[in-house]
Motif scaffolding. Sequence first.
Motif, short mmCIF file in Angstrom:
data_model
loop_
_atom_site.label_atom_id
_atom_site.label_comp_id
_atom_site.label_asym_id
_atom_site.label_seq_id
_atom_site.Cartn_x
_atom_site.Cartn_y
_atom_site.Cartn_z
N ILE A 213 0.86 -1.19 0.00
CA ILE A 213 0.00 0.00 0.00
C ILE A 213 0.90 1.24 0.00
O ILE A 213 1.83 1.35 0.80
N GLU B 241 -1.81 -1.58 -3.81
CA GLU B 241 -2.98 -0.73 -3.54
C GLU B 241 -2.45 0.70 -3.61
O GLU B 241 -1.80 1.19 -2.67
N ASP C 206 -3.64 -2.43 11.36
CA ASP C 206 -4.73 -1.47 11.61
C ASP C 206 -4.14 -0.09 11.39
O ASP C 206 -3.21 0.32 12.10
N GLU D 99 -8.78 7.33 4.60
CA GLU D 99 -8.85 5.86 4.49
C GLU D 99 -8.55 5.24 5.85
O GLU D 99 -7.73 5.78 6.61
N TRP E 24 -7.79 1.18 7.43
CA TRP E 24 -7.64 -0.26 7.19
C TRP E 24 -7.75 -1.00 8.51
O TRP E 24 -7.17 -0.58 9.51
N LYS E 25 -8.50 -2.08 8.52
CA LYS E 25 -8.57 -2.96 9.69
C LYS E 25 -8.07 -4.31 9.24
O LYS E 25 -8.54 -4.85 8.24
N ARG F 181 -7.32 -4.66 5.63
CA ARG F 181 -8.40 -4.45 4.64
C ARG F 181 -8.95 -3.04 4.76
O ARG F 181 -9.21 -2.57 5.87
N LEU F 182 -9.19 -2.44 3.60
CA LEU F 182 -9.75 -1.09 3.58
C LEU F 182 -11.19 -1.14 4.10
O LEU F 182 -12.03 -1.86 3.56
N ASN G 213 -13.01 4.37 2.62
CA ASN G 213 -12.30 5.16 1.61
C ASN G 213 -13.28 6.05 0.87
O ASN G 213 -14.45 6.05 1.16
#
Length: 414
Positions: A9, A66, A381, A404, A406-407, A410-411, A414
């Motif tokens: 990312i 990403e 996270d 954005e 992320w946890k 995973r996004l 956004n």
Amino acid sequence: MEKETHKLIGPFSQILTMEGIKMHGSVSDDQLVCLENAGILTKAGRIEDVGNFETLRSLHPYAIVEQIDQERVLLPGFIDCHTHICFGGSRAKDYSLRIQGRSYLEIAKSGGGIWDSVLQTRKASIQQLEAGIISRANRHLHEGVTTIEVKSGYGLDLEHELKQLTAIRNANQKTKADLISTCLAAHLHPKDFGGNATAYLEFVLQTILPEISRQKLSNRVDIFIEQSAFSVEEAIPYLNKAAAMGFNLTVHADQFSTGGLKAAIQVGAISADHLEASGEAEASLLDQSSTVAVVLPGASLGLGMSYAPARLLLNNGACVAIASDWNPGSAPMGDLLMQAAVLSASEKLTTAEVFAALTFRAAKALNIVDKGVLAKGMVADMQAYPTADYREILYYQGKLKPAEVWKDGRLVKN
Ligand SMILES: N=CN[C@@H](CCC(=O)O)C(=O)O
């Protein structure tokens, strides 16, 4: 197979890793690790590597990229280590009385306060409680708060404490934020309990805590030590017995009067929270202590009272975390970043101290070792702010929110 699960990312204008900063005491901003044009490599929800984006891309050509096309500053997800977001009803009436000049304790004595939330929470169905928790947790997640502690404490009998903790467990399955539950059956000596405060605490020890253990609803126990709740003499045996049953301890301490922090340290509590009334003598106790000092600016804002002396606590070597205390009475706002930013202006906290207090120091208050720092092996996270300069995050005093989030890699926003 392995190649497909790596994700790179970036590039981010800046990544603040929060790595390498000590757990206790003051921190200057030059101790922040700030990587520019940086990327983060994740796999199966964990961080694999952090560094220069182009270097990571050439080292890991198989990673799915990403792409981040705009200026962004990446931080670990915030950890809110003290909330009461499982409740029924509202206490707007209390607030309107407070801004007319009545004190929190006066309002409690005349039928408002925590007891009013107990009555409203007892009336709520488990589904209503769950829905309230999910909606508040999702709002927090949207604002970059990826782990949230949630207390019971508005049930105050077996049925309703279990209902609250079950609602928290159910909500945890339905929000992407991680919820950590705490039993606060010792929030208040309930008006309808037929015995004194000590008898009530014995009832909690013998009836409520064993059931919580049996159903694995929580491994944390909290108590409110205050003139209007439980005395130090009542609290210490309760906390020692709860610890002997295997519970981790945390304490509501020194909100209006002192004594609670000293008791928390004495029983080896993981954290002592509030501390608005703490002074030099109390701060000096934290010098050699591993108990985390959790300050709650949202309660000071909600009650119109002084902030906890966070600067003094840090100068005395404390591990200071900042939490929202989101609850229907003293802290209805629930905006963690705004509260931390406003606290930092009053208390003269550095950006590094504020971010430490919202990330890895808050993780310590919850006994979490794999969150709060962006480094190999940690949970991915994360949150990205729409700026190229990390200093703008506190500068806008909470109005700049992450673009954005992320946890577990995973996004989720956004
Ligand atoms: N101080 C005690 N408990 C909560 C307030 C709860 C309420 O007023 O409903 C707190 O952390 O501020």
